[in-house]
Design a protein around this motif. Structure first.
Motif, short mmCIF file in Angstrom:
data_model
loop_
_atom_site.label_atom_id
_atom_site.label_comp_id
_atom_site.label_asym_id
_atom_site.label_seq_id
_atom_site.Cartn_x
_atom_site.Cartn_y
_atom_site.Cartn_z
N HIS A 146 44.55 31.13 23.56
CA HIS A 146 44.13 31.52 22.59
C HIS A 146 43.20 29.78 23.33
CE1 HIS A 146 41.56 29.78 18.89
NE2 HIS A 146 41.40 31.35 18.60
N PRO A 147 42.21 29.59 23.09
CA PRO A 147 41.84 27.97 23.72
C PRO A 147 42.00 26.53 22.51
CG PRO A 147 39.78 29.35 22.27
CD PRO A 147 40.84 30.05 22.71
N ALA A 148 42.60 27.59 21.20
CA ALA A 148 42.62 25.69 20.30
C ALA A 148 44.08 25.55 20.76
CB ALA A 148 42.39 26.22 19.00
N ALA A 186 44.72 20.22 29.48
CA ALA A 186 44.05 18.92 27.95
C ALA A 186 43.73 18.58 28.63
CB ALA A 186 44.89 19.13 27.47
N ALA A 187 44.58 17.60 29.02
CA ALA A 187 43.22 16.28 29.90
C ALA A 187 42.40 16.27 30.85
CB ALA A 187 44.43 14.74 30.40
N LEU A 188 42.41 17.25 31.67
CA LEU A 188 41.48 17.76 32.87
C LEU A 188 40.46 18.39 32.20
CD1 LEU A 188 43.60 18.99 35.72
CD2 LEU A 188 42.69 17.27 35.63
N ASP A 189 40.81 18.98 31.22
CA ASP A 189 39.52 19.38 30.25
C ASP A 189 38.19 18.40 29.77
OD1 ASP A 189 39.78 21.87 29.97
OD2 ASP A 189 41.37 22.43 27.92
N LYS A 190 38.86 16.90 29.45
CA LYS A 190 38.27 15.84 28.68
C LYS A 190 38.19 15.62 30.02
CE LYS A 190 41.08 15.02 24.46
NZ LYS A 190 41.56 14.12 23.63
N ALA A 191 38.55 15.07 31.56
CA ALA A 191 37.95 14.64 32.06
C ALA A 191 38.91 14.64 33.47
CB ALA A 191 38.12 12.67 32.49
N PRO A 233 44.53 18.10 21.04
CA PRO A 233 44.20 17.08 20.37
C PRO A 233 42.78 17.74 20.22
CG PRO A 233 44.93 16.17 22.52
CD PRO A 233 45.59 18.01 23.03
N GLY A 234 42.58 17.20 18.11
CA GLY A 234 41.47 17.88 18.09
C GLY A 234 40.94 19.20 17.08
#
Length: 514
Positions: A436-438, A275-280, A464-465
């Protein structure tokens, strides 16, 4: 061959008749030219193999000077730091039995362990004083902080003659996670760390002297004990320790700073890291392999991790009783969504309720046979007789084996659901939901419908989000209906902030049941 230790063609270990396991794990490295090499690295210090050997001897002598004698138990509630190594190996070399329990427990749990273990001494990191000191009031026993022990250790001799024992003699204990009921003290023998380090560490993972290993799983956990301590010491490689709670930020910091070649995590942490790598996005160029245990790794996490980092996660199953992974994937042979195949030297079979082998492809209870298995549970003869039968260990896990010989985890035996008269694995449904992506995490348990029939109910943690609602629930149900046999889809979906887990990352599904 290491110091007269051999593994025969059947991969059974052959050890000297009088033996102390601290000698091959600690003492031999200086003689083999690794005295100046880093054995342990932290953000604050580096400990060489020569320094480690000296401090292990001091620790053993300091314990003896406090009046402990061979066979006494040392309860060490110690964070992941070099002192853990000094105490653990110093005790073993002196013939004292180290017992490192979970450092996340509460005072009543520690008081129970003080009494149950009959320990002569408790050494604890100051960070845990808030639970240890009330426990000491409930059950008084001699105790001191790690800092006080280290200060006293400085005056101890740097030489220590190893206390020799039979390879099958008691060496150390590990308390089970106690996900249901009181923790059980699994008593391990002198030979057990040799077996797990060689058969899984060397022969499956291929750990060599050149590796640097970093385990986010803590040392008190059987999985972390192997990853973060015994594998590096057996091979003469380097261990990276961090006493902080593992998070995406702390683990990424260590992966970038120390550039380990091997990283060990658990599915919950891999999901948070993704999840963190998706953002950065980040890269870890030194990493050659990652390992997962503690809970089954969904195939979707394997796929996404490889896509993001370029490395594979080798999933496996182990236990406190077996000491480390006994069924696992390897770099040469891995299949996402499975626990892999039995580690060479370990035996596995799937049995029905009558302890008869199931038919190919059918589900049943997993039993294993291993030389690294605990001898018995301390003060628990009935549980010992139930779990350890004729040299076999009842893991309490439900498994099936596919046509190619890969073992597929279906949950703890008491987590299985019977839906419409057909057994159903919660893990299979959870793995589908995580696709599922969420969805970040999911746990599935049985719930009675209006006609008192059991159906799957999903508890879902979103990324998150993301936000839950009727539309997302419809999507998740549709995904399961499309991907799984129709009767397996969850009839209810509840969105929760987090899932109950043990300190080792296993989902406590029993806490979600009605």
């Amino acid at each position: 061959m290491i110091m007269g230790i051999e593994f025969g063609p059947d991969l059974k270990v052959r050890l000297p008749s009088r033996f102390n396991v601290a000698v091959p794990f600690i003492d031999r490295h200086v003689g083999e030219g690794r005295g100046g090499k880093a054995a342990i690295r932290t953000a604050h210090e580096t400990v060489t193999y020569a320094e480690l050997a000296e401090r292990v001897n001091r620790a053993g002598n300091a314990l003896l000077a406090r009046g402990l004698v061979p066979g006494d138990r040392l309860l060490m509630v110690v964070k992941d730091c070099p002192a853990f190594f000094y105490l653990f190996w110093g005790a073993i070399k002196a013939g004292i039995v180290p017992v490192p329990p979970n450092t996340l427990l509460r005072a009543p749990d520690y008081a129970y362990m003080f009494e149950d273990s009959g320990c002569r001494l408790v050494v604890y990191s100051p960070e845990f004083a808030g639970e240890i000191e009330p426990a000491l009031k409930q059950f008084p026993v001699e105790a001191l902080t790690v800092d006080a022990f280290l200060t006293g250790m400085e005056a101890a001799s740097t030489t220590l003659t190893p206390h020799l024992a039979d390879p099958a003699d008691d060496c150390f204990w590990l308390y089970s996670s106690g996900s249901t009921g009181r923790p059980k003290g699994a008593v391990h023998a002198q030979r057990d760390m040799v077996v797990s380090s060689e058969l899984y560490g060397v022969r499956v993972l291929g750990v060599t002297e050149d590796d640097v290993g970093y385990s986010a799983a803590k040392l008190f956990f059987a999985y972390g004990l192997g990853n973060g301590m015994t594998f590096p010491l057996w091979t003469g490689s380097t261990a990276v320790l961090d006493d902080r709670r593992p998070t995406p930020d702390t683990t990424f910091e260590n992966l970038e700073r120390f550039q380990p070649t091997l990283y060990y995590g658990v599915p919950t942490l891999y999901a948070a890291q993704l999840a963190a790598l998706d953002k950065a996005p980040r890269t870890f160029p030194g990493l050659r392999a990652c390992v997962s245990a503690g809970e089954a790794l969904p195939a979707e996490l394997f796929r996404r991790w490889k896509e993001k980092t370029g490395t594979v996660i080798l999933d496996g199953i182990g236990s406190t009783e077996a000491l480390h992974i006994f069924i696992g994937n390897s770099l040469a042979d891995h299949r996402p969504g499975t626990s892999g195949k039995p580690v060479p030297g370990y035996e596995a079979r799937i049995l029905d309720e009558d302890r008869k082998p199931v038919k190919p492809g059918e589900s049943g209870g997993l039993w294993i046979r291993a030389e690294s298995a605990a001898k018995y549970y301390w003060n628990k003869p009935e549980k010992t007789a139930e779990t350890m039968v004729d040299g076999w260990l009842n893991t309490g896990d439900t498994y099936r084996q596919d046509a190619d010989g890969y073992f597929i985890y279906e949950g703890r035996s008491d987590d299985m659901l019977k839906v419409g008269g057909i057994w159903c694995s919660p893990v299979e449904i959870e793995s589908c939901l995580i696709g599922h992506p969420a969805v970040l995490e999911a746990a599935v348990v049985g719930h009675a419908d209006s006609e008192s029939l059991v159906k799957p109910r999903a508890h879902v943690v979103l990324k998150p989000g993301e936000s839950g609602g009727a539309a997302l629930t419809d999507e998740l149900m549709a995904l399961c209906k499309k991907t799984l046999a129709p009767y397996k889809y969850p009839r209810w979906v509840e969105y929760v902030a987090e899932l109950p887990k043990t300190a080792t990352g296993k989902i406590q599904r029993f806490k979600l049941r009605d």
